[in-house]
Design a protein around this motif. Structure first.
Motif, PDB file in Angstrom:
ATOM      1  N   VAL A   5      14.616 -49.810 -15.673  1.00 20.61           N
ATOM      2  CA  VAL A   5      16.066 -49.943 -15.804  1.00 20.61           C
ATOM      3  C   VAL A   5      16.609 -50.386 -14.455  1.00 20.61           C
ATOM      4  O   VAL A   5      16.442 -49.692 -13.449  1.00 20.61           O
ATOM      5  CB  VAL A   5      16.716 -48.599 -16.231  1.00 20.61           C
ATOM      6  CG1 VAL A   5      18.217 -48.750 -16.347  1.00 20.61           C
ATOM      7  CG2 VAL A   5      16.120 -48.099 -17.525  1.00 20.61           C
ATOM      8  N   GLY A   6      17.236 -51.546 -14.433  1.00 25.53           N
ATOM      9  CA  GLY A   6      17.845 -52.055 -13.204  1.00 25.53           C
ATOM     10  C   GLY A   6      19.207 -51.415 -12.970  1.00 25.53           C
ATOM     11  O   GLY A   6      19.831 -50.862 -13.885  1.00 25.53           O
ATOM     12  N   ARG A   7      19.691 -51.538 -11.746  1.00 22.08           N
ATOM     13  CA  ARG A   7      20.983 -50.942 -11.388  1.00 22.08           C
ATOM     14  C   ARG A   7      22.131 -51.465 -12.253  1.00 22.08           C
ATOM     15  O   ARG A   7      23.037 -50.738 -12.596  1.00 22.08           O
ATOM     16  CB  ARG A   7      21.305 -51.232  -9.914  1.00 22.08           C
ATOM     17  CG  ARG A   7      20.434 -50.490  -8.955  1.00 22.08           C
ATOM     18  CD  ARG A   7      20.721 -50.843  -7.489  1.00 22.08           C
ATOM     19  NE  ARG A   7      22.068 -51.196  -7.129  1.00 22.08           N
ATOM     20  CZ  ARG A   7      23.047 -50.326  -6.825  1.00 22.08           C
ATOM     21  NH1 ARG A   7      22.813 -49.059  -6.872  1.00 22.08           N
ATOM     22  NH2 ARG A   7      24.243 -50.757  -6.488  1.00 22.08           N
ATOM     23  N   ASN A   8      22.082 -52.753 -12.597  1.00 25.66           N
ATOM     24  CA  ASN A   8      23.183 -53.360 -13.345  1.00 25.66           C
ATOM     25  C   ASN A   8      22.947 -53.391 -14.854  1.00 25.66           C
ATOM     26  O   ASN A   8      23.780 -53.917 -15.599  1.00 25.66           O
ATOM     27  CB  ASN A   8      23.464 -54.776 -12.826  1.00 25.66           C
ATOM     28  CG  ASN A   8      24.087 -54.737 -11.450  1.00 25.66           C
ATOM     29  OD1 ASN A   8      24.973 -53.927 -11.201  1.00 25.66           O
ATOM     30  ND2 ASN A   8      23.614 -55.566 -10.552  1.00 25.66           N
ATOM     31  N   LYS A  21      28.222 -47.444 -19.734  1.00 20.24           N
ATOM     32  CA  LYS A  21      28.409 -47.778 -18.318  1.00 20.24           C
ATOM     33  C   LYS A  21      27.139 -48.441 -17.783  1.00 20.24           C
ATOM     34  O   LYS A  21      26.062 -48.323 -18.364  1.00 20.24           O
ATOM     35  CB  LYS A  21      28.671 -46.509 -17.500  1.00 20.24           C
ATOM     36  CG  LYS A  21      29.926 -45.775 -17.860  1.00 20.24           C
ATOM     37  CD  LYS A  21      30.044 -44.528 -16.997  1.00 20.24           C
ATOM     38  CE  LYS A  21      31.252 -43.704 -17.376  1.00 20.24           C
ATOM     39  NZ  LYS A  21      31.319 -42.476 -16.581  1.00 20.24           N
ATOM     40  N   LYS A  22      27.288 -49.101 -16.631  1.00 19.22           N
ATOM     41  CA  LYS A  22      26.106 -49.612 -15.952  1.00 19.22           C
ATOM     42  C   LYS A  22      25.300 -48.420 -15.424  1.00 19.22           C
ATOM     43  O   LYS A  22      25.881 -47.374 -15.087  1.00 19.22           O
ATOM     44  CB  LYS A  22      26.502 -50.517 -14.782  1.00 19.22           C
ATOM     45  CG  LYS A  22      27.031 -51.855 -15.210  1.00 19.22           C
ATOM     46  CD  LYS A  22      27.290 -52.726 -14.002  1.00 19.22           C
ATOM     47  CE  LYS A  22      27.777 -54.088 -14.421  1.00 19.22           C
ATOM     48  NZ  LYS A  22      27.962 -54.970 -13.266  1.00 19.22           N
ATOM     49  N   HIS A  23      23.990 -48.607 -15.334  1.00 17.11           N
ATOM     50  CA  HIS A  23      23.105 -47.535 -14.873  1.00 17.11           C
ATOM     51  C   HIS A  23      23.527 -47.013 -13.495  1.00 17.11           C
ATOM     52  O   HIS A  23      23.540 -45.804 -13.259  1.00 17.11           O
ATOM     53  CB  HIS A  23      21.658 -48.042 -14.843  1.00 17.11           C
ATOM     54  CG  HIS A  23      20.653 -47.017 -14.415  1.00 17.11           C
ATOM     55  ND1 HIS A  23      20.421 -45.853 -15.112  1.00 17.11           N
ATOM     56  CD2 HIS A  23      19.818 -46.966 -13.357  1.00 17.11           C
ATOM     57  CE1 HIS A  23      19.485 -45.160 -14.524  1.00 17.11           C
ATOM     58  NE2 HIS A  23      19.102 -45.800 -13.438  1.00 17.11           N
ATOM     59  N   LYS A  24      23.923 -47.922 -12.577  1.00 14.53           N
ATOM     60  CA  LYS A  24      24.290 -47.498 -11.227  1.00 14.53           C
ATOM     61  C   LYS A  24      25.560 -46.630 -11.197  1.00 14.53           C
ATOM     62  O   LYS A  24      25.780 -45.878 -10.261  1.00 14.53           O
ATOM     63  CB  LYS A  24      24.455 -48.705 -10.300  1.00 14.53           C
ATOM     64  CG  LYS A  24      25.644 -49.591 -10.605  1.00 14.53           C
ATOM     65  CD  LYS A  24      25.673 -50.774  -9.653  1.00 14.53           C
ATOM     66  CE  LYS A  24      26.849 -51.691  -9.971  1.00 14.53           C
ATOM     67  NZ  LYS A  24      26.807 -52.899  -9.128  1.00 14.53           N
ATOM     68  N   LYS A  25      26.398 -46.728 -12.230  1.00 12.69           N
ATOM     69  CA  LYS A  25      27.636 -45.946 -12.299  1.00 12.69           C
ATOM     70  C   LYS A  25      27.488 -44.679 -13.138  1.00 12.69           C
ATOM     71  O   LYS A  25      28.420 -43.912 -13.267  1.00 12.69           O
ATOM     72  CB  LYS A  25      28.770 -46.789 -12.891  1.00 12.69           C
ATOM     73  CG  LYS A  25      29.141 -47.988 -12.075  1.00 12.69           C
ATOM     74  CD  LYS A  25      29.953 -47.575 -10.882  1.00 12.69           C
ATOM     75  CE  LYS A  25      30.460 -48.786 -10.128  1.00 12.69           C
ATOM     76  NZ  LYS A  25      31.257 -48.422  -8.996  1.00 12.69           N
ATOM     77  N   ALA A  70      23.569 -42.443  -7.080  1.00 14.48           N
ATOM     78  CA  ALA A  70      22.924 -41.743  -5.948  1.00 14.48           C
ATOM     79  C   ALA A  70      23.576 -40.373  -5.781  1.00 14.48           C
ATOM     80  O   ALA A  70      24.791 -40.242  -5.879  1.00 14.48           O
ATOM     81  CB  ALA A  70      23.052 -42.559  -4.683  1.00 14.48           C
ATOM     82  N   ALA A  71      22.762 -39.396  -5.501  1.00 13.81           N
ATOM     83  CA  ALA A  71      23.260 -38.023  -5.365  1.00 13.81           C
ATOM     84  C   ALA A  71      24.009 -37.804  -4.088  1.00 13.81           C
ATOM     85  O   ALA A  71      23.855 -38.392  -3.105  1.00 13.81           O
ATOM     86  CB  ALA A  71      22.128 -37.035  -5.457  1.00 13.81           C
TER      87      ALA A  71
END
Length: 163
Positions: free
Chosen positions: A141-144, A153-157, A162-163
């Motif tokens: 799974v890519g960030r976008n 939502k996008k994976h990065k959001k 990030a924690a």
């Protein structure tokens, strides 16, 4: 109760007779299991007694005893054996010994070499093995990319934040 070595028998019928000197292991794997049990039960004398005379002088008793006493032994997994049977003169055992030390769980992976001397198996040396690489089960799974949790939502959001 099963033996500490994980073979399925009780300590009294499995590794106990080896550690007490009543019997000697008939295979390289049995000696490996007995040595693990010796570490877990703090039987340092057996560790040294079962070490091949040609290499025992390179083992530091104080650090061996400290490792045995300060670790919480969690289990032994024998992954592979090569030779090492009752009629062989040499053998190898690949294993993972898991233990907890200062709160961290550590998997010790090793390929151990054994030799027979005057009809008895002895541990000669061991080579630490690298951990097996992690194989991803599903697609990456890519960030976008859309989040796999299906939030929209996008994976990065979402879950990739990030924690």
């Amino acid at each position: 109760m099963t033996c500490i070595c994980g073979k399925g028998e009780s300590l009294e019928t499995c590794c106990g007779p080896y550690l007490s000197g009543e019997r000697w292991p008939e295979t390289a794997e049995d000696l490996m299991r007995a040595r693990y049990t010796a570490y877990a039960t703090h039987n340092i004398d057996f560790i040294f007694k079962s070490h091949h005379p040609s290499s025992v002088s390179s083992v530091d008793r104080e650090s061996t005893e400290a490792w045995s006493n300060n670790a919480e032994w969690l289990g032994l997994e024998v992954n592979k054996t090569e030779l090492g049977g009752p009629s062989d003169e040499a053998g190898f055992v690949e294993f993972v010994a898991r233990y907890k030390f200062q709160g961290a769980t550590i998997p010790h992976r090793e390929r151990a070499q054994f030799e027979k001397l005057e009809g008895k198996w002895f541990f000669v040396d061991g080579k630490e093995l690298a951990a097996q690489p992690v194989v991803r089960e599903g697609p990456r799974v890519g960030r976008n990319d859309p989040c796999p949790c299906k939030s929209g939502k996008k994976h990065k959001k979402c879950c990739g934040k990030a924690a």
